[in-house]
Motif scaffolding. Structure first.
Motif, PDB file in Angstrom:
ATOM      1  N   LEU A 190     -12.522   1.346   4.317  1.00  0.00           N
ATOM      2  CA  LEU A 190     -12.470   2.262   3.186  1.00  0.00           C
ATOM      3  C   LEU A 190     -11.953   1.514   1.965  1.00  0.00           C
ATOM      4  O   LEU A 190     -10.866   0.928   2.021  1.00  0.00           O
ATOM      5  CB  LEU A 190     -11.556   3.449   3.498  1.00  0.00           C
ATOM      6  CG  LEU A 190     -11.254   4.407   2.353  1.00  0.00           C
ATOM      7  CD1 LEU A 190     -12.522   5.108   1.880  1.00  0.00           C
ATOM      8  CD2 LEU A 190     -10.206   5.418   2.763  1.00  0.00           C
ATOM      9  N   ALA A 191     -12.728   1.532   0.897  1.00  0.00           N
ATOM     10  CA  ALA A 191     -12.344   0.954  -0.393  1.00  0.00           C
ATOM     11  C   ALA A 191     -11.937  -0.518  -0.294  1.00  0.00           C
ATOM     12  O   ALA A 191     -11.162  -0.999  -1.119  1.00  0.00           O
ATOM     13  CB  ALA A 191     -11.227   1.788  -1.036  1.00  0.00           C
ATOM     14  N   GLY A 192     -12.404  -1.214   0.715  1.00  0.00           N
ATOM     15  CA  GLY A 192     -12.092  -2.633   0.858  1.00  0.00           C
ATOM     16  C   GLY A 192     -10.634  -2.911   1.188  1.00  0.00           C
ATOM     17  O   GLY A 192     -10.205  -4.064   1.182  1.00  0.00           O
ATOM     18  N   LYS A 193      -9.841  -1.863   1.509  1.00  0.00           N
ATOM     19  CA  LYS A 193      -8.399  -2.043   1.715  1.00  0.00           C
ATOM     20  C   LYS A 193      -7.872  -1.458   3.012  1.00  0.00           C
ATOM     21  O   LYS A 193      -6.782  -1.814   3.440  1.00  0.00           O
ATOM     22  CB  LYS A 193      -7.621  -1.378   0.570  1.00  0.00           C
ATOM     23  CG  LYS A 193      -7.919  -1.926  -0.800  1.00  0.00           C
ATOM     24  CD  LYS A 193      -7.130  -1.191  -1.853  1.00  0.00           C
ATOM     25  CE  LYS A 193      -8.003  -0.091  -2.408  1.00  0.00           C
ATOM     26  NZ  LYS A 193      -7.454   0.600  -3.548  1.00  0.00           N
ATOM     27  N   MET A 209       0.846  -1.183   0.000  1.00  0.00           N
ATOM     28  CA  MET A 209       0.000   0.000   0.000  1.00  0.00           C
ATOM     29  C   MET A 209       0.879   1.230   0.000  1.00  0.00           C
ATOM     30  O   MET A 209       1.786   1.346   0.785  1.00  0.00           O
ATOM     31  CB  MET A 209      -0.862  -0.029   1.266  1.00  0.00           C
ATOM     32  CG  MET A 209      -1.978   0.965   1.344  1.00  0.00           C
ATOM     33  SD  MET A 209      -1.686   2.729   1.556  1.00  0.00           S
ATOM     34  CE  MET A 209      -0.667   2.838   2.973  1.00  0.00           C
ATOM     35  N   VAL A 210       0.592   2.099  -0.890  1.00  0.00           N
ATOM     36  CA  VAL A 210       1.255   3.392  -0.928  1.00  0.00           C
ATOM     37  C   VAL A 210       0.273   4.395  -0.338  1.00  0.00           C
ATOM     38  O   VAL A 210      -0.916   4.374  -0.648  1.00  0.00           O
ATOM     39  CB  VAL A 210       1.625   3.763  -2.383  1.00  0.00           C
ATOM     40  CG1 VAL A 210       2.253   5.129  -2.457  1.00  0.00           C
ATOM     41  CG2 VAL A 210       2.553   2.709  -2.974  1.00  0.00           C
ATOM     42  N   ALA A 211       0.770   5.282   0.513  1.00  0.00           N
ATOM     43  CA  ALA A 211      -0.113   6.233   1.191  1.00  0.00           C
ATOM     44  C   ALA A 211      -0.906   7.081   0.195  1.00  0.00           C
ATOM     45  O   ALA A 211      -2.031   7.483   0.490  1.00  0.00           O
ATOM     46  CB  ALA A 211       0.695   7.121   2.131  1.00  0.00           C
ATOM     47  N   LEU A 247      -9.613   8.135  -0.222  1.00  0.00           N
ATOM     48  CA  LEU A 247     -10.317   8.975   0.747  1.00  0.00           C
ATOM     49  C   LEU A 247     -10.873  10.236   0.077  1.00  0.00           C
ATOM     50  O   LEU A 247     -11.969  10.680   0.412  1.00  0.00           O
ATOM     51  CB  LEU A 247      -9.399   9.326   1.916  1.00  0.00           C
ATOM     52  CG  LEU A 247     -10.058   9.964   3.129  1.00  0.00           C
ATOM     53  CD1 LEU A 247     -11.279   9.186   3.617  1.00  0.00           C
ATOM     54  CD2 LEU A 247      -9.043  10.109   4.263  1.00  0.00           C
ATOM     55  N   VAL A 248     -10.154  10.797  -0.885  1.00  0.00           N
ATOM     56  CA  VAL A 248     -10.677  11.936  -1.655  1.00  0.00           C
ATOM     57  C   VAL A 248     -11.977  11.519  -2.349  1.00  0.00           C
ATOM     58  O   VAL A 248     -12.987  12.233  -2.287  1.00  0.00           O
ATOM     59  CB  VAL A 248      -9.636  12.450  -2.677  1.00  0.00           C
ATOM     60  CG1 VAL A 248     -10.279  13.352  -3.720  1.00  0.00           C
ATOM     61  CG2 VAL A 248      -8.511  13.187  -1.969  1.00  0.00           C
ATOM     62  N   THR A 285      -3.436  -0.618   7.209  1.00  0.00           N
ATOM     63  CA  THR A 285      -3.399  -1.207   5.875  1.00  0.00           C
ATOM     64  C   THR A 285      -3.032  -2.680   5.973  1.00  0.00           C
ATOM     65  O   THR A 285      -2.599  -3.157   7.022  1.00  0.00           O
ATOM     66  CB  THR A 285      -2.369  -0.480   4.984  1.00  0.00           C
ATOM     67  OG1 THR A 285      -1.072  -0.736   5.518  1.00  0.00           O
ATOM     68  CG2 THR A 285      -2.628   1.016   4.948  1.00  0.00           C
ATOM     69  N   LEU A 286      -3.184  -3.359   4.885  1.00  0.00           N
ATOM     70  CA  LEU A 286      -2.795  -4.766   4.849  1.00  0.00           C
ATOM     71  C   LEU A 286      -1.274  -4.872   4.880  1.00  0.00           C
ATOM     72  O   LEU A 286      -0.579  -4.106   4.206  1.00  0.00           O
ATOM     73  CB  LEU A 286      -3.328  -5.427   3.576  1.00  0.00           C
ATOM     74  CG  LEU A 286      -4.854  -5.462   3.445  1.00  0.00           C
ATOM     75  CD1 LEU A 286      -5.248  -5.963   2.073  1.00  0.00           C
ATOM     76  CD2 LEU A 286      -5.455  -6.320   4.535  1.00  0.00           C
ATOM     77  N   PRO A 287      -0.730  -5.806   5.656  1.00  0.00           N
ATOM     78  CA  PRO A 287       0.726  -5.940   5.705  1.00  0.00           C
ATOM     79  C   PRO A 287       1.269  -6.579   4.422  1.00  0.00           C
ATOM     80  O   PRO A 287       0.549  -7.253   3.690  1.00  0.00           O
ATOM     81  CB  PRO A 287       0.950  -6.862   6.909  1.00  0.00           C
ATOM     82  CG  PRO A 287      -0.319  -7.627   7.043  1.00  0.00           C
ATOM     83  CD  PRO A 287      -1.413  -6.731   6.541  1.00  0.00           C
ATOM     84  N   ILE A 288       2.535  -6.347   4.195  1.00  0.00           N
ATOM     85  CA  ILE A 288       3.216  -6.995   3.071  1.00  0.00           C
ATOM     86  C   ILE A 288       3.724  -8.348   3.564  1.00  0.00           C
ATOM     87  O   ILE A 288       4.307  -8.459   4.644  1.00  0.00           O
ATOM     88  CB  ILE A 288       4.382  -6.118   2.568  1.00  0.00           C
ATOM     89  CG1 ILE A 288       3.819  -4.830   1.981  1.00  0.00           C
ATOM     90  CG2 ILE A 288       5.238  -6.878   1.566  1.00  0.00           C
ATOM     91  CD1 ILE A 288       4.852  -3.850   1.523  1.00  0.00           C
ATOM     92  N   ARG A 289       3.501  -9.362   2.772  1.00  0.00           N
ATOM     93  CA  ARG A 289       3.906 -10.713   3.160  1.00  0.00           C
ATOM     94  C   ARG A 289       5.371 -10.921   2.819  1.00  0.00           C
ATOM     95  O   ARG A 289       5.805 -10.676   1.692  1.00  0.00           O
ATOM     96  CB  ARG A 289       3.044 -11.718   2.406  1.00  0.00           C
ATOM     97  CG  ARG A 289       3.139 -13.073   2.997  1.00  0.00           C
ATOM     98  CD  ARG A 289       1.915 -13.862   2.616  1.00  0.00           C
ATOM     99  NE  ARG A 289       2.327 -15.111   2.055  1.00  0.00           N
ATOM    100  CZ  ARG A 289       1.682 -15.757   1.117  1.00  0.00           C
ATOM    101  NH1 ARG A 289       0.594 -15.253   0.612  1.00  0.00           N
ATOM    102  NH2 ARG A 289       2.109 -16.901   0.681  1.00  0.00           N
TER     103      ARG A 289
END
Length: 175
Positions: free
Chosen positions: A132-135, A1-3, A10-11, A165-169
């Motif tokens: 938000l946005a399923g993520k 995930m990139v901020a 969110l916008v 956010t979802l973690p990176i595996r």
């Protein structure tokens, strides 16, 4: 995930939250809420008069040349404040500030109520569904504030939201 992906989502969400919600702008017209990522846009220069010498135009605008002021009120700015990743394979927590600005020239000086209504709309959206946005998942606490100093007829406030956010595996074969 990139901020920035979170910011973009969110916008888009704020545009839906504020759809049909109108407030007066400085021109006295009813306006939908303008939503911007990170900062207000920089005003563009006014086009020079048609009879301006082409050599002057080629040299660029001077510091004293007029600037087209596009007043953004009413607005919401989605500003990435900071983030935190506590472990190498952990989720990222991102703090987002939503800065709200309204214009109310009423002599009752109660524009803060419009800001509070905007904060309430945002809160209600995430109180009903924290995803938000399923993520991204909204984390608590939620904090909000109103400006301290007087700035009539402009009123400012904001709400701080934290998203997980979802973690990176990890793919390291040696763990």
């Amino acid at each position: 995930m990139v901020a920035t992906f979170l910011q973009d989502d969110l916008v888009a969400e704020l545009k839906e939250i504020f759809d049909g919600f109108c407030l007066k702008n400085p021109q006295g017209e009813w306006s939908e809420i303008n939503v911007f990522p990170q900062a207000l846009p920089i005003p563009a220069p006014v086009a020079p008069p048609e009879d301006t010498d082409p050599e002057i135009i080629e040299e660029g605008l001077a510091d004293t040349d007029p600037v087209k002021v596009e007043d953004p009120y009413p607005y919401a700015i989605v500003r990435i404040q900071d983030g935190k990743i506590e472990t190498i394979d952990g989720a990222q927590n991102v703090t987002v500030l939503i800065i709200l600005g309204v214009y109310d020239e009423s002599l009752e000086n109660q524009g803060h109520k419009d800001v509070l209504n905007m904060i309430q709309k945002i809160y209600e959206r995430f109180a009903k569904n924290a995803i938000l946005a399923g993520k991204y998942e909204l984390l608590h606490p939620i904090e909000w504030t109103l400006q301290e100093e007087e700035s009539y007829p402009y009123f400012i406030g904001g709400i701080a939201l934290n998203f997980g956010t979802l973690p990176i595996r990890r793919e390291d074969p040696f763990i």
